[in-house]
Each structure stands twice: as C-alpha cells, then as structure tokens.
Design an enzyme around this catalytic site. Structure first.
Site, PDB file in Angstrom:
ATOM      1  N   GLU A  15     -15.813 -40.173 -76.434  1.00  0.00           N
ATOM      2  CA  GLU A  15     -17.131 -39.579 -76.233  1.00  0.00           C
ATOM      3  C   GLU A  15     -18.045 -39.914 -77.402  1.00  0.00           C
ATOM      4  O   GLU A  15     -17.644 -39.834 -78.562  1.00  0.00           O
ATOM      5  CB  GLU A  15     -17.050 -38.046 -76.144  1.00  0.00           C
ATOM      6  N   GLU A  36     -10.468 -32.049 -76.134  1.00  0.00           N
ATOM      7  CA  GLU A  36     -10.907 -31.540 -77.442  1.00  0.00           C
ATOM      8  C   GLU A  36     -10.125 -30.287 -77.862  1.00  0.00           C
ATOM      9  O   GLU A  36     -10.676 -29.207 -78.066  1.00  0.00           O
ATOM     10  CB  GLU A  36     -12.401 -31.256 -77.442  1.00  0.00           C
TER      11      GLU A  36
END
Length: 691
Positions: free
Chosen positions: A311, A153
C-alpha cells in the site's frame, strides 16, 4: 522473497486493494477495462469482507467472491486473496463481547471500526482460523489466486489489549521466557525497587495505568509479548493457508513507518514467504523522499532481497491532521523510488476511491473525478513504466554500509524516565542515514547480532541504548577484524533486561571505543553547544552531551563552550585491526554529514554513482546488468554522466555519454556487467540542463 513459495507473476506486479463489494455489480466490468488500460496485473481482494462471506456464524456466502475471482481471471489479473480477519462482523461481538479489547485505563472498546478485538481472545482466534480455513479450501485451486494476504496491518489499532484474558496470556508468555522461574523474573525486572516483588505468577498484570512510572522492564517485556501475540495469530492463519495450498506464497502487510513501532519485524520476517510493506508520506515531513528510501532499505534488509509495496497512496490519505495531495509527478517518483530500493511489486490503497465509509477521502488509482484527472493519467503512465522495468525484478541492492536497527533498543530508549525525554529512535537513525542517502551510498539495515557483518566495510550504530552481551561482542569482533564501527551517544548502556551496565558509560562499548564517560549532560530543547576541532567552522550540537575521558581514543572534536568545554565530543580509536568512532552528542546536520563523509572515506566506501545534489542515486544488481536509478527531487532535472552504450529503460533510448533526468522525474539506466568497471574521473562534474 522465499524461493520455495514465490510470486509467479512476470515482471513487477502492479495494482492495489480492490473492494468491488462497495459498488454495484455493473461497475465491475468497467473496473476490468480500466485495470487493463492501466496495466494492473494483481489486486488484493476480500480484506474487509468477513461480514459478507460469513453473514452468520457458520453460514457462508461465497457467490460474490466467486464472481469477482472469475472476472479477474478472465481479464488476466491475479488475485492476492486476503483472509478477512482484520474486521470481525457484528454478529461475532454480539456472541463474544469478551473478545473486545480493553485499553490501559480499563475502558472496554466497542465495535464499529476495524481491529477491535483482543489479540489473546480464544473466541477470536477460533473464528479467524475457521474463516481462513474455509476460504483456503474453497479457493486454493482457483487460477486467479497468486498470493495469500494474511489479515491486514497487524497491530495498527490493537497492538495491545489490557484485559484479563491478555493478562493470563502475558503470564503464560512470561513463564516460557523465564523458564517458569519467578525468581529469574524478579531479578530481570528489578522488583526489589518500590516493593514490586512477586510471590506468585497470578500477581502479575499488564502495565495498566498506574499512579507513577511503571517498571521499565515490565513495560519492555509487555512490548515483546504484544508483538509475539500478534505474530502467533499471523502464523496460525498462515499455517491454515499452507495446508490447503502449499505452493501459494503468503504475506501480510507490515508497516515500516515513522509513526508505527509496535511489532518487532526482525521476528516476523522469517515467518513470511513474501515481505510486504505499507508506506504513507507524512504531510509534515519536508523531505519525505528520505523516509521512502529509509523504509525501503529497511524492508529489503528484513526480506533479504526484493519485497512488495502493498500500500501507498496516489495522493492524499485520510488520517492525518492535514491530508495534502501529491504534487505533479510525485506519485510516479515515489513509486519508482520504492522500486529502486528493492520493491518487486507496487500497489496502492485503493483501486477505486470510496464514496462512503471512514476512508472516503483517501485517494485511489481511480479517483472520484474518474479518468479525466491527473491522478488517472499518472496511474496509466506508472503502469507503462513498470512494464518497461520488468527485467529489474529479482535484482538485489549491493551495499558496503550497514546501519544497526533494533526494535528492543527502540522500545527501551523511548520508555519514560530517560535522561532526556526528547530522544526519538527513528529520528536518530534518520540523522545518520540522511548524509549517506544524499551521497548516493547504499545502506543495509542489520540486527546488532547479525553474524554476517564482515560483508560490510562500515557499520553504523546511531542508537543502541539496549544491547545484549552477545550482540555487543559481535560488533566488537567486527571492529577487531578490520571493520570500521561508528557508535552514537547513549548506546550500550543497558542489557536486555534494561539494567544499567556499571563502571561507566557507554557500557558495553567502552573498550572498543576507548572512552569512559562518568556523567551525562543532556541539553534542554533549543539549547546548543559549540564544537571545535576537526569539524566545520561554526559547528554546533544539540540534544545531548556527556563528560568523556579518552581511554586510548583520540579526540576529533571537543565541546567549545558550556560546562564540558574542552572535553571530547567525537573520538576515534584503533581497536584490533579496525577503527571505532564515538559521537557523544548530536551534531548539527552539516557537521554530522562532514563527519560521516570522513568516516566512510576512511573505510573506503564509495558512492554508487556521482550525481548532482538533489538527484537520488540507487542501484539494483541483476544477473546480467546493473540498474542505475536517478531520481530528481529538486524540480530542476539534471544531466548525469553515464558511459555510452547503455540504455535508459523508461524511454528506451540509448545513452551517449550522459542521461537526462527530467525535472521532478526519473531515469533508469541499464548497465551491462561489462560496463560496471567504468568509472567517472574526479574532474567530471555532472551538470544541470538550462531551465
């Protein structure tokens, strides 16, 4: 996904983040047994393991990772092996405190969480590439490793650092952008305003906190720099991994989310072998299923084909003001909706719910309550579903409509001192996306300069405040050659430097739209204006209005009251062989839906399949068959007509004239290509089963 380096796993990959280091080793055997029971085929490992892999600078301990990877391979589970660089260990910051980030107010942030590093720090880059290289050399030939997971991320918590090191890196980036021509920068930034002229490069700083509104082009270039700086870290790690294992694909998890806008993913996409996304529902979104579809379509467009959901959550997350659990069936429905939009891999954060740490209240595939839980039963069912959908892998999503999406335009629109501070780029795009989603019309997202627009019948531009001359000419060309173009208000107004185009609004699109606006009349929060003309009775608009004068265009709707009463609000213009529409306001949802329905019908764009309201329709096209996804968001279920002789894949049952979509559930119909020419008559009405 890249054809040169692709994920060599059969079917649709299934799994999640696996953090066995958080648990005693005797738990690992149970993990393997339960993963097999759930149908897990791949897990991400090592994402936050830097402190364990390198307990002191240059000292490595791979014994735990060796055992984890060996255990996964023994159990037939592939590894998405991560470089652990999103969370540098404490010893690193003790040695290099200058690598800690600084916020725009000049405060140095401290270690104690993740991503607390300056993206421009030479010490961080050196340490990150070193651990990535050692990891790659050790595990490049390990049979469990199927994919590299670069970092985690990027930019989630450190999208920008305002320290002196970042300032120097920013100046280097600017010198490259402006060909070392300081006069060119001064012109681009309009520095004659407020005495901001620069006479030396070292006078330029990041847009730190200041007493008034910062220079907008300065801020815009800063956003571009920050995205590029993080991308340079990503590609540097990727190159280290490729040198050790040229055939293993590399990914990093992007965040195409309503709440994240820090990185220009059009620039990131070509640098990755597989595009992955993290997507979480917002608890305050009453129609979060639309955000799932929009983000999935955007990810597929970035990837140019299938992508990977790295995710999402089985239930509640831990980082919103209120973190609600998902309703029964919602997790399965969400996951399959991502597959419908092109996902060839479905993964969660995380495998086993943590009992300690900042994310201890984040849901997981194996919850705190264990296997005697609704979540676990849904996880096992989803594994069965994905196995049944294995043949869907590698199929595409055909679309006749494109929506223009541009991060530069988003950043520029949401800078301070706009005519209205209420403008939100993603809200405007979602306004236009939603009616198409409800109608079952497939959508791709494109850059404004995409050279392949002629593959679409209709191009929508909900918001494109900033656009280059070349990109604007590309959209005009599409219209001249017979396409249908629809443009939203406050588009085409400024060039790539944020300079207003003079001569009247909407700037770059005046000629193609056949209109001229001389003044903007944004509306106050809660204020509306009526619309009259070829719109539904009682039509209203909010947020924006402007004084439009037709210059060849025909008025389709006009303002019915207020200072602009009688002036056009929606126009239609023949330009070349095509048609251009202008929406100079934000119509209410029903009115916008009616307008977009008319626009797409005139462009000869048809839905993928007819279904009752509340049934999401999506279609993936394979080499031998189409796969029709029907998803019920009403909780009522429905009976949807489908030609006989086809198969519903989740149940394995043959279709005999219609398919039942269970209440709150999903049906996936395999349609061999011989059947794709079948059409439903306009008088065929899908029905809902009795409750």
């Amino acid at each position: 996904m890249s054809t040169a380096r692709r994920l060599r796993l059969p079917g649709i990959a299934y799994g999640g983040d696996y953090n066995p280091e958080q648990w005693p080793e005797e738990v690992w055997a149970e993990d393997m047994r339960l993963m097999r029971e759930a149908g897990v085929t791949m897990v991400s490992v090592g994402i936050f393991s830097w402190a364990l892999l390198e307990p002191a600078e240059g000292v490595h301990d791979f014994s735990r990772m060796d055992r984890i990877l060996d255990l996964l391979h023994e159990n037939g589970i592939a590894a998405d092996l991560a470089t652990p660089t999103a969370a540098p260990p404490a010893w690193f910051f003790k040695a290099h405190p200058e690598a800690l980030p600084v916020d725009r107010d000049g405060r140095r942030l401290w270690p104690g969480s993740r991503q607390t590093f300056c993206p421009s720090s030479p010490a961080y880059r050196s340490a990150a590439l070193r651990i990535a290289g050692v990891l790659a050399e050790r595990y490049a030939a390990h049979p469990a490793v199927a994919m590299w997971h670069v970092h985690n991320e990027y930019g989630c918590h450190n999208a920008a650092c305002y320290c002196d090191t970042s300032a120097a890196a920013f100046r280097t980036w600017l010198r490259a952008r402006y060909d070392d021509d300081l006069d060119a920068l001064n012109h681009a930034w309009g520095t004659t305003f407020w005495s901001q002229w620069y006479y030396a490069w070292d006078q330029i700083l990041p847009p730190r906190a200041t007493g008034a509104v910062p220079n907008p082009t300065h801020q815009l270039d800063w956003r571009r720099f920050c995205s590029d700086e993080l991308l340079s870290l990503c590609t540097a790690e990727r190159d280290v991994l490729r040198r050790a294992a040229p055939d293993i694909p590399a990914t990093t998890n992007l965040m195409v989310l309503r709440t994240f806008d820090a990185l220009d993913y059009w620039r990131w996409a070509p640098e990755l072998d597989i595009l992955s996304n993290d997507h979480y529902l917002m608890s305050d979104d009453p129609e979060a299923e639309i955000d799932i579809a929009l983000s999935g379509d955007l990810m597929r467009s970035l990837a140019g084909g299938p992508w990977f959901l790295m995710e999402h959550s089985t239930g509640a997350v831990n980082w919103q003001p209120v973190n609600r659990a998902k309703r029964p069936g919602e997790m399965r429905r969400n996951a399959l909706a991502h597959v419908a939009r092109g996902a060839d891999g479905i993964a969660f954060f995380q495998w086993r719910a943590a009992k300690a740490g900042a994310e201890q209240w984040h849901s997981a595939m194996l919850p705190h309550s264990g296997t005697d839980s609704h979540v676990w039963r849904d996880v096992v069912q989803l594994g069965t579903d994905l196995k049944a959908l294995a043949e869907v892998r590698d199929s595409t999503v055909p679309a006749q409509v494109a929506i223009v999406w541009d991060w530069d335009a988003r950043w520029a629109l949401e800078l301070p001192s706009q005519p209205s501070g209420e403008l939100r780029y993603q809200d405007l795009v979602r306004d236009w996306y939603t009616p198409l989603w409800r109608a079952g019309v497939a959508v791709d997202f494109v850059r404004p300069g995409d050279p392949g627009l002629d593959r679409y019948k209709l191009v929508l531009v909900p918001s494109l405040y900033l656009v280059t001359e070349a990109a604007a000419a590309n959209l005009v060309r599409f219209t001249e050659h017979g396409g249908t173009l629809a443009v939203g208000f406050h588009s085409g107004m400024v060039d790539e430097n944020g300079h207003v185009r003079l001569g009247g609004y909407p700037g770059a699109f005046r000629d193609v739209l056949g209109v001229l606006t001389d003044e903007l009349f944004p509306l106050l929060p809660g204020e509306t204006t009526g619309l009259a003309g070829e719109v539904p009775p009682g039509a209203t608009a909010e947020l924006w209005s402007e004084r439009v004068r037709p210059a060849g265009a025909q008025a389709v709707a006009s303002y019915a009251d207020g200072p602009l009463a009688g002036h056009p609000a929606v126009t239609r213009h023949q330009h070349g062989s095509g048609t251009a529409w202008y929406l100079a306001t934000r119509p209410d949802p029903d009115t916008l839906a009616a307008l977009l329905d008319r626009i797409r019908r005139e462009a000869d764009v048809t839905p993928q399949h007819r279904a009752p309201a509340g049934i999401e329709v999506a279609l993936r096209r394979g080499s031998e068959a189409d796969y029709l996804f029907l998803i019920d968001h009403t909780g009522d279920g429905a009976e949807v007509p489908v030609p006989s002789g086809e198969t519903e894949l989740l149940t394995g049952k043959p279709v005999t004239g219609s398919v039942t979509v269970p209440a709150g559930g999903v049906a996936v119909v395999r349609r061999p290509h011989r059947a794709t020419a079948d059409t439903l008559g306009e008088d065929t009405e899908p029905t809902r089963p009795p409750r």
